[in-house]
Design an enzyme around this catalytic site. Sequence first.
Site: not given
Ligand code: UT7
Length: 318
Positions: A110, A244, A274
């Site tokens: 990115c 970004h 993104n």
């Molecule tokens: O260009 C660079 C690329 N990427 C980035 O910059 C991404 C950086 N990271 C992020 O933006 C965040 O970490 C995410 C948006 C990817 C995830 O957010 P988070 O607050 O870190 O969520 P998490 O991974 O801790 O997941 C929390 C919960 C989980 O469920 P449980 O285990 O608590 O029951 C996930 O399974 O949210 C669940 N989850 C979803 N639920 C509904 C993960 N994705 C989804 C979804 N819809 N799309």
Amino acid sequence: MSFAVLGTGSALPTCVKTNDDLSQILDTSDRWIYTRTGIRRRHVITSETVLDLAAEASRKALDAAGISPQDLDYIICPTVGGDYITPGLGCNLQEELGATCPAIDINAGCSGFVYSLDTADGIFARKKARYVLITAAEGLSRIMDWNDRSTCVLFGDGAAAVVLGEGDGLRYLKLRTQGCCAPLHGRFPMGNSPWTKEEPHTHFVHMEGQEVYKFAVNAICTGVQEALEETGLSPEDIHHVLLHQANMRIIDAARKKLSIPEERYHCCIEETGNLSAASIPTLLDLCSRDGLLHSGENLLLCAFGAGFTSGTAILTWK
Ligand code: UT7
């Protein structure tokens, strides 16, 4: 002598998928995606190629600059991947536009657009060019695992271009690579070599969201603070911030730690998701076409991504 931005352009696929659309195929919701990321919708490739988007964005930037493809001295395409493993997207684009100059791709995840600005700076410094086209184009929907709700909802497809000419619009640029591939990567597709000892794998993007999140906030804060210290500019001297567009929460976390006035941050993530390397130049084109950028104003660009790569630049708008 370095460069100034002479024209910008961007292009998005026609097919738009909202969060509600995604909730029809995945266990997700508009509420989860919007509150965690700030994304409402993204554009995805259906019948378009990455080259189609790259060419449309490039033609708009060339028109805005009043430059014809034959005037170009170099084409740089920051991309995670064009339509072919080889040749690169730059070569496809050169043929499509009818240009005759050298063309290369840069894969810095990115951060690719900021890395490409650095390459362009070197080309101008060596007096090898009067005009350089940078076209970032991504078709990330093709390499997402559409069963992995934690990653596929974040990305969109699109392209954006800038035409650069000789000038003194680049005030600062610093790149960093912190070799760390495990938290964010996509594998080369499996071949059919009879001798391979590779374990079967897919080419889908794998991301450990929280690791990337921590790296991202730190990369922005460190990059911006260094840029201000090294240029002697104060936060007040930065008129526009184009980060970004990966996650609104990353942007907000960085915004709280930095003392640049809040209203100077521009965002398009709600509409695009993104766009990887195409994210910052898309935002730049939107700001430029909306008449938000004025001559003499300072633009701060900061990107981060797979690698881990990051890059910060300050441009003075001409
Ligand atoms: O260009 C660079 C690329 N990427 C980035 O910059 C991404 C950086 N990271 C992020 O933006 C965040 O970490 C995410 C948006 C990817 C995830 O957010 P988070 O607050 O870190 O969520 P998490 O991974 O801790 O997941 C929390 C919960 C989980 O469920 P449980 O285990 O608590 O029951 C996930 O399974 O949210 C669940 N989850 C979803 N639920 C509904 C993960 N994705 C989804 C979804 N819809 N799309």
